[in-house]
Design an enzyme around this catalytic site. Structure first.
Site, PDB file in Angstrom:
ATOM      1  N   ASP A  64       0.745  -1.252   0.012  1.00 35.98           N
ATOM      2  CA  ASP A  64       0.023   0.124  -0.095  1.00 35.98           C
ATOM      3  C   ASP A  64       0.847   1.236  -0.077  1.00 35.98           C
ATOM      4  O   ASP A  64       0.480   2.433  -0.464  1.00 35.98           O
ATOM      5  CB  ASP A  64      -0.958  -0.021   1.220  1.00 35.98           C
ATOM      6  CG  ASP A  64      -2.197  -0.959   1.047  1.00 35.98           C
ATOM      7  OD1 ASP A  64      -2.217  -1.467  -0.138  1.00 35.98           O
ATOM      8  OD2 ASP A  64      -2.777  -1.171   2.056  1.00 35.98           O
ATOM      9  N   GLY A  65       1.947   1.337   0.721  1.00 38.08           N
ATOM     10  CA  GLY A  65       2.951   2.447   0.812  1.00 38.08           C
ATOM     11  C   GLY A  65       3.498   2.780  -0.645  1.00 38.08           C
ATOM     12  O   GLY A  65       3.271   3.789  -0.908  1.00 38.08           O
ATOM     13  N   ASN A  88      -4.209   9.033   2.108  1.00 38.10           N
ATOM     14  CA  ASN A  88      -4.699   8.475   3.439  1.00 38.10           C
ATOM     15  C   ASN A  88      -4.913   9.630   4.382  1.00 38.10           C
ATOM     16  O   ASN A  88      -6.017   9.743   4.907  1.00 38.10           O
ATOM     17  CB  ASN A  88      -3.376   7.554   4.063  1.00 38.10           C
ATOM     18  CG  ASN A  88      -3.571   5.966   3.488  1.00 38.10           C
ATOM     19  OD1 ASN A  88      -4.648   5.779   2.806  1.00 38.10           O
ATOM     20  ND2 ASN A  88      -2.614   5.299   3.588  1.00 38.10           N
ATOM     21  N   ALA A 112      -5.287   6.181  11.015  1.00 34.89           N
ATOM     22  CA  ALA A 112      -6.338   6.505  11.853  1.00 34.89           C
ATOM     23  C   ALA A 112      -6.913   5.302  12.449  1.00 34.89           C
ATOM     24  O   ALA A 112      -7.515   5.510  13.748  1.00 34.89           O
ATOM     25  CB  ALA A 112      -7.342   7.107  11.008  1.00 34.89           C
TER      26      ALA A 112
END
Lengths: 292, 292, 292, 292
Positions: D74-75, D147, D191
């Site tokens: 995902d990074g 994000n 989060a």
């Protein structure tokens, strides 16, 4: 059987959903019988099984065995724990294929059961709580729990108002769905879902977890297990709440009445295999080693 | 001064924002001097004040006083605590008008201070933690804390990978922003913001609170304070994290290195007025009695 | 009364604990009557009051008023909301001296009430949820809520197993004490105690908050309010759970049965004074400005 | 290649730890080249690879491809997203063997990649946030994020004081370790560790998650994504905090200064296989189907 094993006579217990556990009971029975260990069953377990066995009344188990082996999940062990404590019997839990917090021998690990009987095991003392319930200052009944005592709402309203005291000190008035008072053993059960911390089993402490408290700063509180906790139900609640222990035995508690939770003096002797590690169970049950 | 008070010689300390606390220091000084109590100040406090006083070096306070009175907030008391423990001095905290967890005498309650000196008080032992930091197995330095030891990320990355051991047992690998290890005293400070439980001060326990853990089931864990906690920083972190105590003294810790947290043997002698009640402080500080 | 006020005819409602609210009702009545506003009461409110007034059947209120003024707490307004929505009446809430999330006029602010009637106000649309309950695919009944629909356990067991679908998509199987599905209006009520987020009232979204979920990673989920949520109770639960709306009307739901939650098309017209600010209410009710 | 596929020219990108992803890049390259798809690489990816390939400058990718395929976690996709948005390129994420929230094609699913190219896919619009940072009312720089935008403390102190405004309205003063402002895409990332809810990706909302807030009732707040969020750093902080986007690009923000977060008008075109289901990813990544 080796010469002079630690546990010489075994009681087998396993009542819940016997269709799932009969195979395991039968395998353990066969394995231990082949080694000359005498096996008994409590009457209730015995009546659910389809093979010949020796049965004794539940309350006489201690006269016929040195160790109680419980087959099932953590729920089965919770029920057996009260009997074991009352009769001073150590308990070994055999799960049904999925690790429990309290049942840490897998059904296929018959060799481990043999090792335990021969003395190769760890023994832990796990304490229980009792909740004494009073009505107009008269003691009515007592609820016991290895995991947790829970104050829950009755049918209609979900908010209860009550007052908490610890020792002789007033803690707070609370408006919440209820309260969980959990032992270290219970801290990884219902109390954990309610936002409570994990208490290491060696800790002599209990945790009070308010359930859905109206005031958001009412957080879990960990106190010494020697302190007694007193809960008084405020008189102006709309419904009659109740007290339960380990999810069983729901006792209604009248408005204005009180119950007092304290540590029982007798403890559960919980037997683990030699290789047992508490944190390994935590990692496995809570998915800490999963790589998401 | 009554005949033979419990505390005969007083040291006054109050360094933070002296403009706010000089009035309180002066009032206490005047009140106690009028009663013939000898008052000393540590050099640093003395240099910030504008009235005549007797000053002694910080490290010699114990030779000149029986009680250390700290004026300020909880932060001031945290700093004074290390000195008090090192010199075996009891500490009384006077707040600046707003109740603290550790500073529970209001500045206008001079009569209460007199009562304390005369022996009318409660004394609590609050324990501290030490974190010994090792680099390539060599002990480098030690960080102490009355509230909490914190592992935090360095500048760049916010996620740290580390391994936790308690006693000799592996607990888990953790990926998180850091870890708080808090005493009961610290459980109502930073650890509470991080989701930790409240630990009653009489409890001999510490709580490990993972900060923003990647795995959501990594929950606060309460262990016996006698256990030592060992943290090893995984070698492949992107940035150098650091260890701090009570928000002070940030020590970088190299990748692959280890630190060990344990309870100090010396405890803080924390003095409260006779009327002090821990739960009253909780209710007040956490807003439990507010009617929203 | 000014020439041509926005709201010309007023209905007053206030049933809960009329002893506490009769004074307020009477004051508002006197104040508005003096200004020539015609006032009516619904029959139930009227019967609890001791002064002469004009009463009309509840279902005919809309024929006699342009605005429904509710005196009481948020609970009173929740009840009135269903009537107001059914009759397309705007609602103004007057609290009993303590600010509510929905009742934001203080009882002594009669001048503000006058301003509102004259057109000086803010109007918000707050949406409601309906839960349609099916038994063996037959629609049985419908539960409505301005705050939240809740699935709760019945008497005996506290764990319910159920399946959640959003739109046509399977979300998850859940083992929990229940589920809260809350509107933005309800997000600061019961759902907040359960760990849900605050949803701004302008948001067209609902939040699903699992209650004490067995799996700790089952976290609150916010979805578009246009999506419908379908809950199927797993057949093998031990007890019959029930569905309620805003804490009222508990409908049992049989094992294997289903209920579907969706946004109602009609919205509540909630009237606020001109000076109303949502975040001011949040700060006040949640204690954000308290200095602990 | 079928006649007239939807995506005719492909750019491959994969920079992070190329030793782990070179095999996957090579496999995709071989598979697509065999089907006559022209493949290009950005210069930086190209320089890390050891096989012959066609490379173009990063900023010219759009002139040479219709689809950007990113190999990594995902990074990696977070980094590629900014380029894709700037050049209006759709993005398909291929993970490295472990499912990501954004990279949902497994490296061995080459047939699925072919189906996507031929038009058999789902396309989602995921929005980004920009944080415009001002110093003494002058715009200094802009941070973007798919994000989350994060306000974090600088080196020394961990508590920051700041003021939040949403739209033109004052929300609250906050004392906390920082603040996360996350998109639905980011709601399952940092989060979530911070206690935020899951926001469905179709939701036009952002969530504000206070990090370790001093006041326990400062809970996550979900607002409409059209609202802009303004943060002013209080003048009397002890250290200079900074703002970052998606964990990158840390911009210090001076005491007294302000930054404003709003939704970007351009969105990321995120491509999924036809069979993609958001909730399936949630269940897998969050361990919802694990049977503990």
């Amino acid at each position: 059987m080796k010469n002079n094993p630690t546990f010489k006579r075994i009681a087998l217990m396993g009542r819940h959903q016997p269709n799932h556990i009969e195979d395991t009971l039968r395998a353990i029975d066969g394995f231990l019988t082949a080694q000359q260990y005498p096996i008994v069953y409590d009457t209730e377990t015995a009546q659910r099984l389809s093979y010949p066995l020796k049965q004794v009344p539940l309350e006489e188990l201690h006269a016929h065995c040195d160790l109680l082996v419980v087959v099932g999940g953590d729920g089965s062990l919770l029920q057996a724990a009260k009997i074991a404590v009352a009769q001073s019997l150590p308990v070994l839990g055999v799960n049904r294929g999925r690790l429990g917090f309290l049942t840490d021998v897998y059904p296929h690990e018959l060799a481990i059961i043999a090792e335990v009987l021969e003395g190769d095991y760890q023994e832990e003392q796990r304490f229980l709580l009792s909740a004494e319930i009073f009505h107009e200052s008269q003691h009515i009944t007592t609820v016991e729990a290895l995991n947790e005592i829970v104050l829950s709402p009755g049918n209609i309203a979900h908010m209860i108002e009550f007052e908490i005291r610890v020792g002789d000190q007033f803690v707070c008035d609370l408006r919440a769905d209820g309260l969980i008072v959990a032992t270290p053993t219970g801290s990884t059960a219902y109390a954990l879902s309610g936002g409570g911390p994990i208490l290491h089993p060696a800790l002599n402490a209990v945790v009070l977890v308010p359930m859905f408290p109206h005031t958001l700063s009412n957080r879990p509180l960990v106190i010494d297990a020697q302190s007694h906790v007193e809960i008084q139900i405020t008189a102006n609640n709309e419904a009659v709440p109740f007290v339960s222990g380990d999810g069983q035995k729901r006792i209604p508690i009248a408005l204005g009445d009180t119950f007092r939770i304290q540590k029982k003096s007798d403890t559960l002797r919980l037997i683990h295999p030699r290789s047992y590690q508490y944190f390994q169970t935590l990692r496995s049950k809570l998915g800490w080693q999963n790589k998401h």
